[in-house]
Design a protein around this motif. Structure first.
Motif, PDB file in Angstrom:
ATOM      1  N   UNK A   1      32.815  36.933 -19.896  1.00  0.00           N
ATOM      2  CA  UNK A   1      31.721  37.878 -20.117  1.00  0.00           C
ATOM      3  C   UNK A   1      31.126  38.340 -18.782  1.00  0.00           C
ATOM      4  N   UNK A   2      30.935  37.423 -17.859  1.00  0.00           N
ATOM      5  CA  UNK A   2      30.372  37.793 -16.557  1.00  0.00           C
ATOM      6  C   UNK A   2      31.324  38.703 -15.789  1.00  0.00           C
TER       7      UNK A   2
ATOM      8  N   UNK B   1      24.570  36.726 -19.080  1.00  0.00           N
ATOM      9  CA  UNK B   1      25.775  37.481 -19.365  1.00  0.00           C
ATOM     10  C   UNK B   1      25.475  38.529 -20.421  1.00  0.00           C
TER      11      UNK B   1
ATOM     12  N   UNK C   1      38.808  28.032 -15.760  1.00  0.00           N
ATOM     13  CA  UNK C   1      37.773  27.045 -15.444  1.00  0.00           C
ATOM     14  C   UNK C   1      38.363  25.688 -15.806  1.00  0.00           C
TER      15      UNK C   1
ATOM     16  N   UNK D   1      27.819  35.269 -10.278  1.00  0.00           N
ATOM     17  CA  UNK D   1      27.985  33.817 -10.337  1.00  0.00           C
ATOM     18  C   UNK D   1      27.840  33.225  -8.947  1.00  0.00           C
TER      19      UNK D   1
ATOM     20  N   UNK E   1      23.588  33.180 -22.456  1.00  0.00           N
ATOM     21  CA  UNK E   1      24.249  34.273 -23.184  1.00  0.00           C
ATOM     22  C   UNK E   1      23.324  34.846 -24.245  1.00  0.00           C
TER      23      UNK E   1
ATOM     24  N   UNK F   1      32.300  25.827 -19.869  1.00  0.00           N
ATOM     25  CA  UNK F   1      33.285  26.052 -18.811  1.00  0.00           C
ATOM     26  C   UNK F   1      32.599  26.315 -17.476  1.00  0.00           C
TER      27      UNK F   1
ATOM     28  N   UNK G   1      30.385  43.810 -22.317  1.00  0.00           N
ATOM     29  CA  UNK G   1      30.272  42.378 -22.078  1.00  0.00           C
ATOM     30  C   UNK G   1      29.495  41.728 -23.215  1.00  0.00           C
TER      31      UNK G   1
ATOM     32  N   UNK H   1      37.871  30.536 -20.840  1.00  0.00           N
ATOM     33  CA  UNK H   1      36.434  30.269 -20.904  1.00  0.00           C
ATOM     34  C   UNK H   1      35.684  31.551 -21.205  1.00  0.00           C
ATOM     35  N   UNK H   2      34.908  31.539 -22.280  1.00  0.00           N
ATOM     36  CA  UNK H   2      34.216  32.744 -22.711  1.00  0.00           C
ATOM     37  C   UNK H   2      33.195  33.239 -21.700  1.00  0.00           C
ATOM     38  N   UNK H   3      32.317  32.352 -21.242  1.00  0.00           N
ATOM     39  CA  UNK H   3      31.221  32.756 -20.358  1.00  0.00           C
ATOM     40  C   UNK H   3      31.703  33.483 -19.110  1.00  0.00           C
ATOM     41  N   UNK H   4      32.603  32.877 -18.343  1.00  0.00           N
ATOM     42  CA  UNK H   4      33.122  33.576 -17.167  1.00  0.00           C
ATOM     43  C   UNK H   4      33.787  34.909 -17.520  1.00  0.00           C
TER      44      UNK H   4
ATOM     45  N   UNK I   1      34.930  34.905 -11.025  1.00  0.00           N
ATOM     46  CA  UNK I   1      35.643  35.969 -11.740  1.00  0.00           C
ATOM     47  C   UNK I   1      34.951  37.322 -11.648  1.00  0.00           C
TER      48      UNK I   1
ATOM     49  N   UNK J   1      27.372  27.946 -21.281  1.00  0.00           N
ATOM     50  CA  UNK J   1      28.830  27.937 -21.190  1.00  0.00           C
ATOM     51  C   UNK J   1      29.262  26.586 -20.649  1.00  0.00           C
TER      52      UNK J   1
ATOM     53  N   UNK K   1      32.312  35.484 -28.630  1.00  0.00           N
ATOM     54  CA  UNK K   1      32.528  34.152 -28.074  1.00  0.00           C
ATOM     55  C   UNK K   1      31.583  33.122 -28.696  1.00  0.00           C
TER      56      UNK K   1
ATOM     57  N   UNK L   1      31.747  41.070 -25.965  1.00  0.00           N
ATOM     58  CA  UNK L   1      32.595  39.920 -25.665  1.00  0.00           C
ATOM     59  C   UNK L   1      31.815  38.623 -25.863  1.00  0.00           C
TER      60      UNK L   1
ATOM     61  N   UNK M   1      33.349  40.799 -17.214  1.00  0.00           N
ATOM     62  CA  UNK M   1      33.235  42.095 -17.894  1.00  0.00           C
ATOM     63  C   UNK M   1      32.000  42.853 -17.412  1.00  0.00           C
TER      64      UNK M   1
ATOM     65  N   UNK N   1      22.261  29.492 -17.008  1.00  0.00           N
ATOM     66  CA  UNK N   1      23.248  30.475 -17.423  1.00  0.00           C
ATOM     67  C   UNK N   1      23.026  30.729 -18.910  1.00  0.00           C
TER      68      UNK N   1
END
Lengths: 382, 382
Positions: A246-247, B175, A316, B214, B149, B98, B181, A241-244, A369, B96, B188, B184, A249, B147
């Motif tokens: 990034x968070x 994010x 996820x 999160x 991005x 996910x 990040x 999962x990209x979003x988690x 994460x 996201x 994504x 990333x 990171x 959430x």
């Protein structure tokens, strides 16, 4: 000669009992009884009497007004808590008995092991410096966690911490950062807390890591008890999962860590394995439709890559993901790679089985994460 | 006329299907299909075709490349997730998919309810500004969580946020705080993220609360869905353990909150009830030997005290504490006092039953008291 006396008698009787122990050549004592300086002048007088008795010999004393101590490696539970913790490599020293009972109960659920648990109480005799020096030399102890309200003898604490922190991580949470909290702490223990800024600076000079939340302290107990410490700050993140990713990171970088740059070999192997639109970088996003087979193969590549000092696997729950099966595939990597493996199985019901599998395998499974990434930073930056 | 079309066909066919919907007078559409701008030039061309079709009418479109949306109040699950969330008052908007599936799974375990869940996807048409305006006027929605991005159309987002934040809390996690990040995130979603400092300043001016983890976002979903918002920043803390009370106080003050000064009436009633060495102040330390009866009576005094805008009850498992029974005594206070009631039952196995009781009663039960205090700060400071 008797190694240890556990004294649980009314406060007024304690000086006499301590005196008898000294006379009998007892080597050490724990005084669980309360009713000393936290009760005012009368209690202070009793403490003075205890000190006088101790002065007549070489017996050392933990407490008074404490929960006692445990050494699970020898099966010693000299506390009034009913369960003993699991053996492990973390020594936990706490000035709050309630925090100890809470972490004890939590550790049984999370399978966290300890080399020792010590409730320091009023520190009439044995203090932070003594305990840190002792567990600094204890071969079963690989890291030391402290919950502190008052510093006590600052010089002895700081010099012990400076020496031990060279070889073993010391992680501390100190209550009373703010004035209001400091007042609350003082009404609770009768001890005065000093300037927080001075304390903070002193800790930094000693190489002691200070955390600001109870969750971080508990998490450090978990990761240090279950996984090896990383050799450097470079984390590899593998996620569906990209979003988690990034968070995670964001949290990693904010905490002083670095994303591992994938080695060209690892990248080539991932290119051969993954669909063309994978992230082509760390975080390794193996995409939302990743099944357990894809996870397993990517895992092997990621953990093999010498460019990373640690691995965080994020899942996820999505249509193809099968959190329980991916956890089973991850479990064998828990040990033997000399780098920490952390996990974050996000969600609730769907990931519960996988979480249990990870926990049983000794892989810390975080709900979030970014929390896992911060724990990695603490592990490498202490 | 058809209210909503859900389009789940291969990307190349989507422009045609959208065109047919426009011709048929469909009022809105969700495009779940992926394969648009995140796939490069070809996908961008497809997006342009979809836009052209939309331009011929007034149909609005969510997506593409999204999980869809849910409105549990009318039983609508237009997503590919198998379970629908519980009805509640929080609208959750996420870039996201996910993260949405994770919060969905989590919410079923934690009994958190939502007024709506929207996966925004690529925001080809409906964007942040549209969604915030819509849920700002939705009577079922009392707060909005995001959430994010990429900001998309910044002006429309900020002006919608500024207006809605006057009456409903908007809480955001974005994010890509750090450069690594941000890179990333861009690989994504294909979207560029802007300067984080500028964004931060803009949010503050709008009255939007930004959280950095999160866990904080999930906790806010929980507290806002279960408890009323406080009228002010003054928290009353009731605890059977000094240390955790001090740590909660630290977190409260650090987050901008205040300890409520007990009213003289409440203090007199507590003096009559409690052993003489109780803390005589907030945090109300009812001492380690507090049994359920003492908890229950102190609770009633604490919640009645008009000096406090919210109540946090902390329990660490100790000899007399009976966490399950105290939870049952606390449950009736969940509603009807027009101030939030939060709890922190610390531990693992011993407190599990009490935690479940609190959760069923609608009282958020945190593992750590300092986390709970921070959540209270967020509730009052948004």
């Amino acid at each position: 000669p008797v190694d240890l006396a556990v004294i649980v008698t009314p406060a007024q009787t304690v000086p006499g009992v301590v005196g008898q122990c000294v006379d009998a050549g007892v080597r050490s004592a724990i005084v669980i009884s309360a009713g000393f300086k936290e009760r005012g002048q009368e209690g202070l007088d009793l403490e003075r009497q205890v000190k006088a008795e101790l002065g007549r010999g070489s017996m050392r004393l933990v407490g008074p007004n404490c929960l006692g101590m445990m050494n699970p490696w020898i099966g010693l539970n000299a506390t009034f808590a009913k369960n003993i913790v699991q053996p492990g490599n973390v020594a936990f020293l706490s000035q709050s008995g309630a925090l100890l009972t809470a972490i004890l109960d939590w550790s049984l659920r999370e399978r966290v092991g300890f080399s020792a648990i010590v409730s320091t109480g009023s520190m009439l005799d044995v203090d932070w410096g003594d305990l840190i020096s002792f567990y600094g030399e204890d071969p079963k102890t690989q890291s030391i966690l402290l919950y502190m309200e008052s510093v006590g003898a600052a010089r002895s604490f700081l010099s012990a911490a400076r020496e031990v922190a060279l070889s073993k991580p010391i992680i501390i949470i100190k209550a009373g950062r703010t004035e209001a909290a400091s007042k609350a702490a003082s009404s609770h223990t009768g001890a005065m807390t000093g300037s927080d800024e001075v304390f903070d600076a002193a800790l930094r000079r000693c190489g002691v890591l200070r955390v600001q939340s109870i969750s971080d302290l508990f998490y450090m107990a978990e990761v240090l008890s279950k996984q090896p410490r990383p050799r450097g700050p470079r984390l590899t993140i593998l996620t569906n999962a990209g979003g988690p990713g990034v968070l995670a990171t964001d949290a990693l970088i904010a905490g002083g860590g670095k994303l591992a740059a994938l080695s060209s070999d690892a990248e080539a192997r991932l290119n051969a394995l993954l669909p063309p639109h994978w992230s082509h970088a760390n975080p390794i996003d193996i995409l939302g439709d990743a099944d357990p087979e894809r996870y397993a193969k990517a895992l092997e590549i990621a953990i093999d890559d010498p460019a990373g000092d640690g691995l965080l696997v994020v899942l996820a729950p999505q249509g193809m993901s099968n959190p329980a099966e991916v956890a089973r595939r991850l479990a064998p990597y828990a040990k033997g790679y000399n780098k920490p493996v952390l996990a974050s199985w996000m969600g609730g019901r769907d990931i519960a089985e996988g979480e249990a599998t990870l926990s049983a395998a000794g892989i810390p499974a975080f709900s979030y994460p970014d929390t896992a990434a911060r724990a990695f930073d603490y592990m490498s930056a202490y």
